[in-house]
Design an enzyme around this catalytic site. Structure first.
Site, mmCIF file in Angstrom:
data_model
loop_
_atom_site.group_PDB
_atom_site.id
_atom_site.type_symbol
_atom_site.label_atom_id
_atom_site.label_comp_id
_atom_site.label_asym_id
_atom_site.label_seq_id
_atom_site.Cartn_x
_atom_site.Cartn_y
_atom_site.Cartn_z
ATOM 1 C CE1 TYR A 139 13.028 32.904 5.677
ATOM 2 C CE2 TYR A 139 12.311 29.618 5.620
ATOM 3 C CZ TYR A 139 12.758 31.102 4.976
ATOM 4 O OH TYR A 139 12.616 31.312 3.522
ATOM 5 C CE LYS A 142 -0.305 0.025 5.227
ATOM 6 N NZ LYS A 142 -1.136 -0.600 5.839
ATOM 7 N NE ARG A 174 -7.249 -0.364 9.469
ATOM 8 C CZ ARG A 174 -5.509 -0.152 9.239
ATOM 9 N NH1 ARG A 174 -5.222 0.557 9.414
ATOM 10 N NH2 ARG A 174 -5.543 -1.403 8.330
ATOM 11 C CG MET A 191 8.758 25.066 0.493
ATOM 12 S SD MET A 191 7.422 26.012 -0.104
ATOM 13 C CE MET A 191 6.766 24.971 -1.393
HETATM 14 C C1 LIG Z 1 -0.794 -1.585 6.584
HETATM 15 C C2 LIG Z 1 -1.345 -2.540 7.001
HETATM 16 C C3 LIG Z 1 -0.052 -4.083 7.212
HETATM 17 C C4 LIG Z 1 1.347 -3.963 7.112
HETATM 18 O O1 LIG Z 1 1.583 -3.728 8.598
HETATM 19 P P1 LIG Z 1 3.512 -3.496 9.204
HETATM 20 O O2 LIG Z 1 3.237 -3.250 10.167
HETATM 21 O O3 LIG Z 1 3.540 -2.285 7.990
HETATM 22 O O4 LIG Z 1 3.641 -4.619 9.042
HETATM 23 C C5 LIG Z 1 -1.300 -5.104 7.714
HETATM 24 N N1 LIG Z 1 -2.338 -5.484 7.587
HETATM 25 C C6 LIG Z 1 -3.070 -3.836 7.322
HETATM 26 C C7 LIG Z 1 -4.502 -4.321 6.670
HETATM 27 C C8 LIG Z 1 -2.442 -3.064 7.556
HETATM 28 O O5 LIG Z 1 -3.348 -2.232 6.280
#
Ligand SMILES: *Cc1c(COP(=O)(O)O)cnc(C)c1O
Length: 415
Positions: free
Chosen positions: A281, A47, A148, A329
């Site tokens: 700055y 992801k 979630r 920046m």
């Molecule tokens: C991001 C994620 C993972 C991987 O998590 P890590 O801690 O980066 O290994 C596994 N399962 C789900 C559902 C995730 O969102």
């Protein structure tokens, strides 16, 4: 178009920084992690553009190294993997069913498994599957405490009953059951055992409802390393395949893992300043003696966190030098100390990379800003060019990237 050969030769490299991803690190990390689990299936989580490392490159490498599955949050990334010709099973777990049905249809056409966490999602998905003419393949998600995605335990019975009905109707096939732990990074926390017990009850309930999910999956990186009893049929590895610490108590090097990504930039200026010189700055840093300052052409527009000032270092010509003054920046300053001999304009500054090669790690940068390495690598701006290296050190002694070598630009100091 007429080409100017001289210009081509003389063209300077892009001034900004450079992201280098060592795909051999990804490959070796996947292999090392697979050895730590008896789960029959291993998912590489890609992801977020593979945590900023490059979606397709990482996915291909992980699959070659033995990943059976790929995981993405967004459907668009899963579809991109298919467009790149990747054929292993893919699970995607984040979409808004009602507004993206064209994308969902495209995902299903591309044999992408999707997560399902509510009856209303199920209804939309079943409708799309009817248009497709074959069942959508789904993994039912239990919300075991993260709050979630996924169905809470009190809504689970209804979800599995409806899912079973949809199987009988030919619109769904439940291939997996899964959850994501809220306390994965804190192994001693009782929330882990509670969540896993809840998950096991949910599996039993699903089976009673007539489902036969072959794939139960719970563990992300932290639990791949420290909780083998949570591995079930598949583990989902993210951070660890990128060589970063999935939790504060887990040092990647202890598990044979090393960071794949480094960020470098040329040192564009060196100048000597007298004692009492304010830097950047609002002069948050003031020299207390004559010092050399170095200028790095990266800033918060590139994803360099402002909070890093005074709290971490970059590596130049084998020396660790602190970031000082407010990060701007597009640029920031480093303190080269009272003596900058051996450091020259044009040298490569390594912001973070593989600590075994003298660089600070992204984990170190993350800790310095009160976060973790994942935030550092994920915030690197897409505008930075990415290059892929493949050191392929599997059979040879480990070799560090070039960046430890002192620069030979020889342009001298700008005093
Ligand atoms: C991001 C994620 C993972 C991987 O998590 P890590 O801690 O980066 O290994 C596994 N399962 C789900 C559902 C995730 O969102």
């Amino acid at each position: 178009m007429r080409r100017n050969a001289h210009y081509q030769e003389a063209a300077p490299a892009a001034l900004s920084g450079q992201v280098t991803v060592d795909l051999s690190a990804i490959s070796e990390n996947v292999k090392a992690l697979k050895k730590r689990t008896e789960a029959p299936f291993f998912m590489a989580v890609v992801k977020g553009n593979a945590y900023g490392h490059g979606l397709v490159e990482v996915a291909r490498t992980a699959v070659e190294a033995g990943a059976d599955w790929l995981g993405t949050a967004q459907l668009s990334e899963a579809i991109s993997l298919r467009q790149a010709g990747i054929t292993v099973p893919i699970l995607s777990w984040l979409y808004l069913a009602s507004q993206t049905s064209a994308t969902i249809l495209e995902a299903l056409e591309n044999d992408i498994d999707v997560s399902l966490g509510s009856v209303s999602q199920l209804e939309v998905l079943a409708g799309i599957a009817k248009r497709l003419g074959r069942p959508a393949v789904v993994h039912l998600e239990l919300d075991s405490g993260l709050s979630r995605g996924g169905a809470r335990k009190e809504d689970w019975a209804e979800l599995v009953a409806q899912a079973r009905q949809a199987e009988l109707d030919g619109t769904l096939r439940v291939r997996g059951l899964w959850t994501h732990l809220a306390w994965a990074d804190v192994p001693a926390h009782p929330g882990n055992a509670t969540a896993v017990a809840e998950f096991e009850d949910a599996v039993t309930e699903a089976r009673k409802a007539g489902l036969n999910p072959g794939l139960r999956h719970v563990s992300s990186s932290a639990n791949i390393l420290d909780r083998p009893e949570f591995h079930f049929d598949m583990v989902r590895a993210g951070l660890a395949i990128y060589g970063l610490a999935p939790a504060d108590h887990l040092n990647p090097a202890d598990f044979g893992l090393r960071p794949a990504l480094s960020v470098t930039a040329p040192l564009v200026m060196v100048k000597k300043v007298p004692a009492g010189t304010g830097v950047s700055y609002e002069h948050q840093a003031i020299t207390y003696e004559p010092r050399y300052l170095g200028l790095i052409p990266l800033g918060y527009a590139d994803g360099i966190p402002k909070g890093i000032s005074g709290r971490s270092v970059v590596n130049i010509a084998g020396r660790s030098v602190p970031v000082i003054g407010k990060v701007c920046m597009d640029q920031f300053m480093v303190d080269l100390g009272p003596d900058a001999s051996g450091i020259a304009v044009g040298d490569t500054a390594v912001l973070f990379g593989d600590p075994a090669c003298g660089a600070a790690s992204a984990d170190h940068w993350g800790a310095a800003i009160g976060s973790h390495g994942d935030e550092i690598i994920n915030r690197i701006a897409p505008r930075l060019p990415r290059a892929y290296a493949n050191g392929a050190h599997q059979d040879s002694a480990y070799e560090c990237p070039d960046y430890q070598e002192p620069g030979t630009a020889g342009q001298g100091h700008v005093a």
